[in-house]
Write an enzyme that holds these catalytic residues in place. Structure first.
Site, PDB file in Angstrom:
ATOM      1  N   ARG B 257       0.863  -1.178   0.000  1.00 47.04           N
ATOM      2  CA  ARG B 257       0.000   0.000   0.000  1.00 47.04           C
ATOM      3  C   ARG B 257       0.900   1.229   0.000  1.00 47.04           C
ATOM      4  NH1 ARG B 257      -2.431   0.547   5.511  1.00 47.04           N
ATOM      5  NH2 ARG B 257      -1.040   2.325   5.669  1.00 47.04           N
ATOM      6  N   HIS B 261      -3.488   4.388   4.973  1.00 44.66           N
ATOM      7  CA  HIS B 261      -4.673   3.518   4.974  1.00 44.66           C
ATOM      8  C   HIS B 261      -5.867   4.247   4.363  1.00 44.66           C
ATOM      9  CE1 HIS B 261      -8.114   1.211   6.228  1.00 44.66           C
ATOM     10  NE2 HIS B 261      -8.535   2.231   6.945  1.00 44.66           N
ATOM     11  N   TYR B 270       3.782   4.611  11.740  1.00 45.92           N
ATOM     12  CA  TYR B 270       4.076   3.190  11.979  1.00 45.92           C
ATOM     13  C   TYR B 270       4.968   2.543  10.925  1.00 45.92           C
ATOM     14  CZ  TYR B 270      -0.122   3.129   8.999  1.00 45.92           C
ATOM     15  OH  TYR B 270      -1.031   3.362   7.999  1.00 45.92           O
TER      16      TYR B 270
END
Lengths: 324, 355
Positions: B257, B261, B270
């Site tokens: 990705r 998100h 993160y």
């Protein structure tokens, strides 16, 4: 006309609808070879084959989730969940998907799904085998909820549920599965969803109930008939529910007692009271009384009769509303 | 009595097109030059749309948006392997798949702009509304495929799930039903390495996601999800198998990705920038360009033209979206049931009176 019980009425409705419409299929745990643990699907697999009466893996969310896909594709699945306490595993599938696929797809897809499951206590069943989940589903936009109480109603309502283009939870009264036998036409007939039945006419008090409790409410009404002339309304379906029948009756009697097995707080009785308050408050001669289960889990066999409304508790409820 | 090995399993991995754009001709799926160009143009279009939708969210012209950036090969390669009559069960990140599956881009914007009508499928295809709960769509795909099998239609279901979704009971039970009833379903796991912030290692201790199929008795395969040829080849084989009655396949597309998100997320919280940069080098569109250039299917002029046309198409769709009227306020009531039940009708009448 043959005299049959509620289990046989379910079987008869399923067989007739399957005969009539190839898209109707039955699926669930043990529904095939075994004919269901209550025998509601007895002999159907023999008659219609394993592709239309399907024994599935043991997974309630799997049964309901795949049935949703099947229904959207064009079949009319009737899924059996063996006991209503296990229906919660499929709650997400019902709430997030079955109930709203029509809306989410702007009417491109719809879910003509029936989920049959036995509900209610009183048969000394094991834990979580006798739950009353009707209010969860009545509170779920996009779902209809049917709670039959007699063999005749069961057959007519189940046929309507199967023909309904939207998802229906069909909550069968486990306690009286075999307790009542009555004459039921062999030919097909329907009872519309949303129409209540005046199970007993009377002038003094309106008793509103549904499902297995209808039998006990009627017995209570008969028992006190010398003192009180009670009218009994068997709702048959709780979403939609026949508010007109309730209001007309309360306007006549001025008093109401609501009886259900499910816990009191936020139970369906609260909705009935709110409806009476909205539409017939000035007809009331006394505060409405609820005779229900308590806000506890339903205890195991040895204590369950303290919790399920008994004839005695129903009569006490009637006396309370009459003596106000 | 005995103690012996009674079953052994292997998991295949497929890459056709390397990160450097070089291709193993022996593994190359059957694709005409025109088809390769169409794949490329669709991937560029989806990326252009993605960038535009992201900036529109930042400008407040749509609500939360979920980017598919970096996953174009996994999604578009798969869609190229199915037919219009097949059924697609997308998830919220399947935007590139939906664009490849004829979902008008203005409808995608309409949905993320706050109007459920954007989920409506074009008539000529069967696009299910994207699933918001994670993994639950697996069961619908399996159910629809099962229905197709029972009705003896030759239709296939294709579903997308993330690697996070493989932790859900509905996914696992869906895989189980697919295996038991040998339904014509192709279930694709886009392993993009993160479920919001949670890395794939926390979803499973297994070496691959593909091997989860083994437990359910059917084939699982891992492909380089940034290699559009490998994805197309494997999905096409799986779709052909499903259509000819050979049952389901589970495909893990190993991808990344590249975006956050969602537009409400900040992935730097993160994951390291360096990690994203490393994956940027494996990115699917550039890789395809290198290949096409080597095959004389792409030159600077064609590349510019493709980019320009994509931009124009997207702008046109944005224009359509921004001219869409407010949804009818009564639609919500009307689309709950085929016929409004009494209680709802009463509320509807009051709603219409009071506004």
């Amino acid at each position: 006309m043959a005299k049959i019980n509620i289990v046989e009425a379910v079987n008869s409705a399923l067989a007739q609808e399957m005969e009539k419409d190839n898209d109707v299929i039955v699926m669930g745990e043990d529904v095939g070879v075994n004919g269901g643990v209550f025998r509601a699907t007895d002999n159907l697999q023999k008659k219609f084959g394993p592709n239309r009466v399907i024994d599935t893996p043991l997974s309630e969310e799997g049964i309901v989730g795949t049935a949703i896909g099947m229904a959207a594709y064009g079949l009319k699945p009737v899924a059996e969940i063996q006991f209503s306490g296990f229906l919660f595993a499929a709650f997400d599938q019902l709430f997030s998907h079955a109930a709203r696929i029509r809306w989410r797809s702007s009417n491109r897809y719809h879910v003509p799904l029936v989920v049959r499951t036995p509900g209610g206590g009183g048969v000394r069943a094991f834990e979580l085998h006798c739950e009353c989940p009707e209010s969860y589903f009545a509170h779920m936009p996009g779902i209809k909820v049917v709670c039959p109480s007699t063999p005749y109603d069961t057959k007519g309502l189940l046929i309507s549920a199967i023909r309904d283009p939207d998802p229906v939870i069909f909550l069968e009264p486990m306690r009286i599965y075999r307790a009542i036998k009555e004459e039921v036409p062999e030919k097909e007939y329907t009872i519309p969803l949303g129409k209540a039945k005046i199970a007993r006419e009377g002038n003094d008090v309106t008793l509103v109930t549904y499902g297995a409790m209808a039998k006990y409410v009627l017995q209570a009404a008969e028992k006190i008939q010398d003192k009180v002339d009670a009218e009994v309304i068997d709702l048959r379906t709780i979403y939609p529910f026949d508010s007109e029948a309730i209001i007309n009756s309360v306007k006549k009697t001025g008093r109401a007692v609501i009886v259900h097995e499910a816990p009191k707080t936020s139970g369906f009785g609260a909705e009935i009271i709110a409806t009476i308050n909205e539409k017939a408050l000035l007809s009331l001669e006394a505060p409405i009384v609820r005779v229900t289960g308590y806000d506890t889990v339903l205890p195991m066999a040895k204590l369950e009769n303290y919790h399920i409304p008994s004839e005695e508790r129903i009569i006490k409820g009637i006396s309370k509303v009459m003596s106000f | 009595m005995a103690r012996k090995i009674i079953e052994k399993f292997e998991i295949e991995y497929l890459q056709v097109l390397g990160e450097d754009g070089r291709c193993d001709e022996k593994l190359m799926p059957k694709l005409s030059d025109e088809q390769i160009k169409k794949l490329y143009e669709t991937m560029v279009l989806a990326r252009t749309f993605d960038d535009k939708a992201f900036s529109m969210q930042r400008q407040g012209r749509i609500g939360t948006y979920i980017q598919a950036k970096g996953q174009e090969a996994s999604q578009i390669g798969a869609i190229f392997a199915i037919e219009d009559k097949d059924w697609l069960f997308p998830m919220y990140r399947s935007i590139a798949a939906l664009i490849a599956r004829k979902q008008p881009m203005h409808k995608v914007l309409q949905y993320f702009g706050g109007d459920i009508k954007g989920l409506e499928s074009p008539k000529e295809v069967n696009n299910f509304p994207i699933s918001i709960p994670v993994g639950t769509q697996t069961l619908h795909a399996v159910g629809a495929a099962w229905a197709a099998k029972l009705k003896k239609d030759k239709n296939v279901s294709l579903a997308f799930v993330g690697e996070g979704g493989t932790s859900k009971a509905d996914f696992l039970t869906g895989m189980n039903f697919a295996g038991v009833f040998q339904v014509p379903a192709v279930l694709i796991c886009e392993n993009n390495q993160y479920a919001i912030s949670v890395p794939r290692k926390i979803q499973t201790y297994a070496e691959t996601f593909a091997q989860k199929a083994i437990a359910f008795g059917f084939k699982g395969i891992q492909v380089d999800g940034n290699d559009v040829f490998a994805v197309y080849k494997v999905v096409k084989e799986a779709v052909d198998n499903a259509r000819s009655g050979k049952g389901p396949t589970f495909i893990e597309c190993y991808t990344y990705r590249l975006a956050d998100h969602s537009t409400s997320d900040d992935a730097l919280k993160y994951r390291e920038k360096k990690e994203v940069e490393e994956w940027q080098k494996k990115e699917p569109i550039e890789r395809l360009e290198k290949y096409m250039r080597s095959k004389k299917l792409l030159d600077d002029a064609y590349k510019e033209k493709t980019a320009k046309e994509a931009k124009e198409k997207v702008e046109k769709e944005v224009e359509i979206y921004e001219k869409l009227p407010m949804p009818n306020k009564e639609d919500t009531f009307k689309n709950m049931f085929e016929e409004m039940p009494f209680q709802l009708k009463e509320q509807y009448e009051e709603f219409m009176k009071n506004g």
